[in-house]
Structures are given as structure tokens and as C-alpha cells.
Design a protein around this motif. Sequence first.
Motif, PDB file in Angstrom:
ATOM      1  N   PHE A 153      76.020  54.820  25.236  1.00 23.47           N
ATOM      2  CA  PHE A 153      76.014  55.007  26.690  1.00 23.47           C
ATOM      3  C   PHE A 153      77.184  55.884  27.129  1.00 23.47           C
ATOM      4  O   PHE A 153      77.020  56.828  27.920  1.00 23.47           O
ATOM      5  CB  PHE A 153      76.062  53.645  27.374  1.00 23.47           C
ATOM      6  N   LEU A 154      78.381  55.600  26.607  1.00 22.01           N
ATOM      7  CA  LEU A 154      79.554  56.405  26.951  1.00 22.01           C
ATOM      8  C   LEU A 154      79.360  57.853  26.513  1.00 22.01           C
ATOM      9  O   LEU A 154      79.755  58.789  27.225  1.00 22.01           O
ATOM     10  CB  LEU A 154      80.804  55.817  26.304  1.00 22.01           C
ATOM     11  N   GLU A 155      78.774  58.047  25.351  1.00 19.60           N
ATOM     12  CA  GLU A 155      78.550  59.404  24.849  1.00 19.60           C
ATOM     13  C   GLU A 155      77.550  60.159  25.720  1.00 19.60           C
ATOM     14  O   GLU A 155      77.736  61.342  26.026  1.00 19.60           O
ATOM     15  CB  GLU A 155      78.059  59.341  23.399  1.00 19.60           C
ATOM     16  N   GLU A 156      76.473  59.475  26.136  1.00 18.86           N
ATOM     17  CA  GLU A 156      75.479  60.123  26.984  1.00 18.86           C
ATOM     18  C   GLU A 156      76.042  60.435  28.362  1.00 18.86           C
ATOM     19  O   GLU A 156      75.733  61.467  28.965  1.00 18.86           O
ATOM     20  CB  GLU A 156      74.244  59.237  27.127  1.00 18.86           C
ATOM     21  N   ALA A 157      76.871  59.522  28.881  1.00 18.89           N
ATOM     22  CA  ALA A 157      77.417  59.700  30.224  1.00 18.89           C
ATOM     23  C   ALA A 157      78.517  60.758  30.272  1.00 18.89           C
ATOM     24  O   ALA A 157      78.835  61.268  31.357  1.00 18.89           O
ATOM     25  CB  ALA A 157      77.958  58.366  30.736  1.00 18.89           C
ATOM     26  N   ALA A 158      79.081  61.104  29.128  1.00 22.16           N
ATOM     27  CA  ALA A 158      80.251  61.988  29.095  1.00 22.16           C
ATOM     28  C   ALA A 158      79.977  63.359  29.710  1.00 22.16           C
ATOM     29  O   ALA A 158      80.897  64.008  30.223  1.00 22.16           O
ATOM     30  CB  ALA A 158      80.733  62.156  27.656  1.00 22.16           C
ATOM     31  N   ARG A 159      78.731  63.795  29.693  1.00 22.99           N
ATOM     32  CA  ARG A 159      78.404  65.123  30.219  1.00 22.99           C
ATOM     33  C   ARG A 159      78.309  65.128  31.740  1.00 22.99           C
ATOM     34  O   ARG A 159      78.165  66.200  32.355  1.00 22.99           O
ATOM     35  CB  ARG A 159      77.091  65.615  29.614  1.00 22.99           C
ATOM     36  N   LEU A 160      78.372  63.957  32.366  1.00 26.36           N
ATOM     37  CA  LEU A 160      78.223  63.827  33.815  1.00 26.36           C
ATOM     38  C   LEU A 160      79.497  63.197  34.396  1.00 26.36           C
ATOM     39  O   LEU A 160      79.786  62.028  34.123  1.00 26.36           O
ATOM     40  CB  LEU A 160      77.012  62.945  34.151  1.00 26.36           C
ATOM     41  N   PRO A 161      80.284  63.921  35.171  1.00 25.71           N
ATOM     42  CA  PRO A 161      81.589  63.416  35.626  1.00 25.71           C
ATOM     43  C   PRO A 161      81.536  62.064  36.333  1.00 25.71           C
ATOM     44  O   PRO A 161      82.329  61.164  36.010  1.00 25.71           O
ATOM     45  CB  PRO A 161      82.079  64.528  36.571  1.00 25.71           C
ATOM     46  N   TRP A 163      79.045  59.788  36.399  1.00 25.47           N
ATOM     47  CA  TRP A 163      78.517  58.782  35.492  1.00 25.47           C
ATOM     48  C   TRP A 163      79.564  58.383  34.455  1.00 25.47           C
ATOM     49  O   TRP A 163      79.702  57.209  34.114  1.00 25.47           O
ATOM     50  CB  TRP A 163      77.263  59.310  34.777  1.00 25.47           C
ATOM     51  N   SER A 164      80.304  59.360  33.958  1.00 21.05           N
ATOM     52  CA  SER A 164      81.325  59.074  32.951  1.00 21.05           C
ATOM     53  C   SER A 164      82.409  58.165  33.518  1.00 21.05           C
ATOM     54  O   SER A 164      82.833  57.204  32.863  1.00 21.05           O
ATOM     55  CB  SER A 164      81.934  60.383  32.453  1.00 21.05           C
ATOM     56  N   GLY A 165      82.865  58.447  34.734  1.00 22.63           N
ATOM     57  CA  GLY A 165      83.875  57.594  35.358  1.00 22.63           C
ATOM     58  C   GLY A 165      83.374  56.178  35.555  1.00 22.63           C
ATOM     59  O   GLY A 165      84.086  55.204  35.296  1.00 22.63           O
ATOM     60  N   GLY A 166      82.133  56.046  36.013  1.00 16.87           N
ATOM     61  CA  GLY A 166      81.556  54.715  36.200  1.00 16.87           C
ATOM     62  C   GLY A 166      81.356  53.986  34.897  1.00 16.87           C
ATOM     63  O   GLY A 166      81.605  52.777  34.795  1.00 16.87           O
ATOM     64  N   ALA A 167      80.906  54.711  33.870  1.00 13.17           N
ATOM     65  CA  ALA A 167      80.675  54.099  32.560  1.00 13.17           C
ATOM     66  C   ALA A 167      81.973  53.567  31.968  1.00 13.17           C
ATOM     67  O   ALA A 167      82.018  52.465  31.417  1.00 13.17           O
ATOM     68  CB  ALA A 167      80.030  55.102  31.614  1.00 13.17           C
ATOM     69  N   ILE A 207      64.872  54.451  28.659  1.00 16.92           N
ATOM     70  CA  ILE A 207      64.761  55.228  29.892  1.00 16.92           C
ATOM     71  C   ILE A 207      64.645  54.213  31.021  1.00 16.92           C
ATOM     72  O   ILE A 207      63.668  53.465  31.098  1.00 16.92           O
ATOM     73  CB  ILE A 207      63.537  56.158  29.868  1.00 16.92           C
ATOM     74  N   GLY A 208      65.661  54.152  31.853  1.00 16.00           N
ATOM     75  CA  GLY A 208      65.676  53.126  32.891  1.00 16.00           C
ATOM     76  C   GLY A 208      65.796  53.712  34.275  1.00 16.00           C
ATOM     77  O   GLY A 208      65.807  54.932  34.474  1.00 16.00           O
ATOM     78  N   PHE A 251      72.245  68.199  36.995  1.00 16.61           N
ATOM     79  CA  PHE A 251      72.437  68.583  35.593  1.00 16.61           C
ATOM     80  C   PHE A 251      71.114  68.686  34.844  1.00 16.61           C
ATOM     81  O   PHE A 251      71.089  68.997  33.657  1.00 16.61           O
ATOM     82  CB  PHE A 251      73.361  67.577  34.893  1.00 16.61           C
ATOM     83  N   ARG A 252      70.011  68.385  35.548  1.00 18.56           N
ATOM     84  CA  ARG A 252      68.666  68.475  34.959  1.00 18.56           C
ATOM     85  C   ARG A 252      68.593  67.704  33.635  1.00 18.56           C
ATOM     86  O   ARG A 252      68.169  68.231  32.597  1.00 18.56           O
ATOM     87  CB  ARG A 252      68.258  69.930  34.758  1.00 18.56           C
ATOM     88  N   THR A 253      69.016  66.467  33.703  1.00 18.32           N
ATOM     89  CA  THR A 253      69.055  65.646  32.499  1.00 18.32           C
ATOM     90  C   THR A 253      68.427  64.285  32.777  1.00 18.32           C
ATOM     91  O   THR A 253      67.896  64.048  33.862  1.00 18.32           O
ATOM     92  CB  THR A 253      70.512  65.476  32.016  1.00 18.32           C
ATOM     93  N   THR A 254      68.463  63.404  31.794  1.00 21.83           N
ATOM     94  CA  THR A 254      67.910  62.058  31.947  1.00 21.83           C
ATOM     95  C   THR A 254      69.018  61.070  32.274  1.00 21.83           C
ATOM     96  O   THR A 254      70.192  61.317  32.011  1.00 21.83           O
ATOM     97  CB  THR A 254      67.196  61.605  30.658  1.00 21.83           C
ATOM     98  N   THR A 255      68.626  59.954  32.846  1.00 23.88           N
ATOM     99  CA  THR A 255      69.580  58.924  33.233  1.00 23.88           C
ATOM    100  C   THR A 255      70.193  58.274  32.004  1.00 23.88           C
ATOM    101  O   THR A 255      69.466  57.757  31.144  1.00 23.88           O
ATOM    102  CB  THR A 255      68.881  57.838  34.077  1.00 23.88           C
ATOM    103  N   PRO A 256      71.519  58.270  31.856  1.00 21.39           N
ATOM    104  CA  PRO A 256      72.136  57.588  30.716  1.00 21.39           C
ATOM    105  C   PRO A 256      71.950  56.067  30.808  1.00 21.39           C
ATOM    106  O   PRO A 256      72.234  55.472  31.850  1.00 21.39           O
ATOM    107  CB  PRO A 256      73.624  57.962  30.840  1.00 21.39           C
ATOM    108  N   VAL A 257      71.466  55.481  29.745  1.00 20.56           N
ATOM    109  CA  VAL A 257      71.287  54.032  29.653  1.00 20.56           C
ATOM    110  C   VAL A 257      71.680  53.603  28.244  1.00 20.56           C
ATOM    111  O   VAL A 257      71.379  54.317  27.279  1.00 20.56           O
ATOM    112  CB  VAL A 257      69.816  53.618  29.925  1.00 20.56           C
TER     113      VAL A 257
END
Length: 267
Positions: A153-161, A163-167, A207-208, A251-257
Motif C-alpha cells: 500500500f505504501l509503495e502504491e501510494a508513493a506516487r501520489l503526494p 495519498w502518500s501522506g495519508g498512508a 480494487i476498492g 494522475f490517471r491511475t488506480t486507487t491504492p489499496v
Amino acid sequence: MNAEVSRYALGSTDAEHARLVRQAGWLASHTGRLFRDAGIEPGHRVLDLGSGVGDVAAIAARLVGPAGTVVGVERDARSVARAHARMIEEGLRHVTFIQSDVGELSSEVPFDAAVGRYILMFLPDAVSALRSVARSVRPGGALAFQEPDWKSFLEEAARLPLWSGGARLLVETFQRCGTNTEMGPALPDVFQESGLPMPAIRTDRLIGSESWLSDCLHSLRPTMVELDLSLEPLGEFETLAERLSAEVSAFRTTTPVPSIVSAWTRK
């Protein structure tokens, strides 16, 4: 059984109960598949650890049918009451709940299976707990558990500022409350150290709902404040869900879960 339970950082409010129900909706198919793979079938007697508001118990109940029984163990009284009411509403009268810590459970009648979802990570000594749980399962019976993979989850969220802070805040809050955020990948070792055979393992990328992280952070907010964690990276909570969703779109990506790790074996 001799196991304590760490603090449940998400609390037990009505909003948290509603979050658990929403989360259960997109975890249900993965949990049902695990239980079928583990051999849970009509007529079985199943022990569900850390039942929450009853979603995992309901999955097991539908598999075992009216000829079987499901016993859920949950330490929070409000959650037990909510779970009991939901089973009555759904006509699952062969499900009962016990308000108890995992460490205080005892049963004279053996179970055909012991199951749990997102519970072992909250136990300070998951190995001892699983070893004790296994004593309540008949020879040849199944043990089946699922835990999240927070590293993924942390790795997936890292590309999104945002999301990364929240994660990072979410994982730090869990860790400071005694939660083992490495439990998912550790399941094979935990099973074997408990004296159980090497489990079958499956890891699924989920995918959530885009509201998943904001839902969790809202439940965690009182604990984060109590721990004096800075909420500055999140901005205004009232608009957090919308901003998280907008970032995924931008970012045209999927939701990190967090990926879900499933493990089962036979005693």
C-alpha cells in the motif's frame, strides 16, 4: 488461550461500524474463496476470531448453512450487539457471538475450522494466539486467515503526494498502537512457528472504493490527535475524500489499496 490484544486504533463508533460494512463489501469475494479453498462446507462448526460487526461470520454462516454453526468472538460490546442484530436481520440464526478477548476463549466442543480477517495484526503475540486457537480445532480441521500487506500500500501510494501522506500517517498510527503492519507477508512464518503445516498462500491486489483511505483516516483521527501526530499533510478533513479522489483522477491511475494475503492449512 493466552493472548492479549493491542489497541484497536480505529475505535468503535457508528461511523467506524459503517466503514467496516463498506470495506467488507469489496473483501467478501476474496474471503469466500479462501473459506471454500480451506474446505468449509455445510454442517461445519466454525470459529470466527475478531468478528467486528459480523461480516466474516456471515460469509462462514452461508457456507455452513443452517445445519452448521458459527461462533464469533469479539471483545467490543457495541460491535457484538451490532453483529447480533445484523445476523437476525439476515436470517442467520445459526450464528452466535461471544464478547471476549481472543486470549480468554475456551471451548469444550472442537471446531471444524477457525478463521479470521484482519485480526492477527492486532495481537502482540500472533504465534501464541494461533497455537492456542489450533487447540480448539479438530484434527484435520482448517485454519484460514487474511491480513493486509501495508508495504504494498505504501509503495502504491508513493506516487501520489496526498495519498502518500495519508498512508504514512495511517501506518504510523497503527504501529504506535501496537499493530503489526507486517503481518500479511509474515503469515507463512506465523503459521509454521505456531506448529501448523506450511499454509497455502495467495496474495490478491485489491480494487476498492476511492473513499477507503479517507474513511480510515476519519476513524483514526481521534487516535492521531491523542498521539500528537501532525495532521497537516491531510489538509481539511471535510474535503479529504474529494481531494484524494481528484488526485487519483489527475494522475490517471488506480486507487491504492493494501493487497490482501490469504493463508490456510489443516491441523
